[in-house]
Design an enzyme around this catalytic site. Structure first.
Site, short mmCIF file in Angstrom:
data_model
loop_
_atom_site.label_atom_id
_atom_site.label_comp_id
_atom_site.label_asym_id
_atom_site.label_seq_id
_atom_site.Cartn_x
_atom_site.Cartn_y
_atom_site.Cartn_z
N ASP A 21 -14.35 119.89 1.04
CA ASP A 21 -15.11 119.71 2.27
C ASP A 21 -16.22 118.71 1.97
O ASP A 21 -16.93 118.85 0.97
CB ASP A 21 -15.76 121.03 2.70
CG ASP A 21 -14.77 122.04 3.26
OD1 ASP A 21 -13.57 121.72 3.35
OD2 ASP A 21 -15.21 123.14 3.62
N HIS A 36 -10.41 121.07 -5.22
CA HIS A 36 -9.01 121.46 -5.30
C HIS A 36 -8.11 120.24 -5.49
O HIS A 36 -8.53 119.10 -5.26
CB HIS A 36 -8.61 122.23 -4.05
CG HIS A 36 -9.35 123.54 -3.89
ND1 HIS A 36 -8.73 124.76 -4.00
CD2 HIS A 36 -10.66 123.80 -3.66
CE1 HIS A 36 -9.63 125.73 -3.82
NE2 HIS A 36 -10.80 125.17 -3.61
N SER A 48 -22.80 117.34 -4.95
CA SER A 48 -22.60 116.05 -5.59
C SER A 48 -21.45 115.30 -4.93
O SER A 48 -21.22 115.42 -3.74
CB SER A 48 -22.37 116.21 -7.08
OG SER A 48 -22.56 114.97 -7.73
#
Length: 289
Positions: free
Chosen positions: A91, A148, A254
């Protein structure tokens, strides 16, 4: 403009690693109701949707780090499963993306850095991405902070690259030269069905920890030298991850930079600089040759 200049000057003057160390100490401390108060304040300040969390009650989290790296509830993200589909790894929001032209990646208008610098100076790794494609995705404080796999892959190398700890927000990216090849980072190299892929986890101010699922916490402690680890393709020490499987996480926000080889992918039509990314949705498709 003057305010932006002051913020940039502050970035240069700030003892960034020292601040990160202090914040990291506080973020891992079990402070009871104080921790819960700060978590609730953070949720309110950044309008975080805790309905998506596996454990929505702030009191569940014993440390701020536990909250920040919270798991998602089951089935709140769907991973694309088409044969030629590549999934969004996080995200966040796309900072920049495009071709790796003459070994260079766009950081911002009139700012570039090289794949060679980003990957720790290893020519054998950088050449895998000649004329390939990249995407740089910024994770804001409100985002889910586990990363992921966009596509199934087998880990071949991990590189730790020491560096600075500048903020990676858009203002800094537009003004600090070589930002992503300047900050501390961890590079994960994979062999995949679409060819080589790199996922570069870039540290930043108050990012106290970068972890991978196969090696745990890589930093801290912060090193002074570049380190490289090789991984076998088969056997007990091999690392194979499926599309959508967790590969790492940040403790405080980050950026991740994804690199793909030449003629490997085509980004989805709605993936462009400034667009929002959502884990599991369509990131790109395998390029038909």
């Amino acid at each position: 403009m003057k305010y932006d200049n002051l913020k940039l000057a502050f970035q240069y003057a700030l003892p960034k690693h020292g601040v990160s160390k202090l914040v990291g100490y506080l973020a891992k401390a079990k402070l009871g109701f104080v921790t819960t108060f700060f978590i609730k304040s953070f949720i309110k300040a950044y309008d975080i949707n805790m309905d998506e969390a596996k454990y929505p009650d702030p009191k569940h989290y014993k440390t701020f780090n536990d909250f920040f790296t919270r798991e998602l509830a089951e089935d709140v993200r769907t991973i694309v499963d088409g044969e030629n589909e590549i999934a969004h790894p996080v995200d966040g929001a796309v900072s920049q993306l495009g071709k790796i032209d003459d070994g260079r990646l766009v950081q911002a208008k009139n700012h570039y850095y090289t794949a060679l610098e980003l990957l720790g100076g290893y020519e054998d790794l950088a050449e895998k991405f000649d004329d390939g494609d990249f995407a740089c995705i910024y994770l804001a404080p409100s985002d889910y902070h586990r990363l992921h796999m966009p596509v199934a892959g087998t880990l071949t190398d991990m590189i730790y690259v020491p560096g600075d700890a500048f903020s990676v927000n858009p203002l800094t990216a537009q003004n600090v030269p070589n930002l992503f090849a300047r900050n501390e980072r961890v590079v994960a190299m994979f062999d995949t069905e679409i060819g080589p892929m790199a996922m570069v986890l870039v540290g930043a101010t108050i990012v106290r920890s970068i972890e991978t699922v196969w090696a745990g916490e890589i930093t801290p402690p912060r090193g002074k030298f570049v380190n490289r680890w090789d991984y076998p393709a088969e056997g007990e020490k091999s690392v194979k991850l499926e599309r959508g499987e967790e590969m790492g996480r940040f403790k405080l926000g980050s950026t991740v930079v994804c690199l793909f080889g030449k003629d490997a992918i085509e980004f989805a039509d709605d993936v462009k600089a400034g667009s929002t990314t959502r884990l599991g949705e369509l990131f790109a498709t395998k390029k038909s040759n």
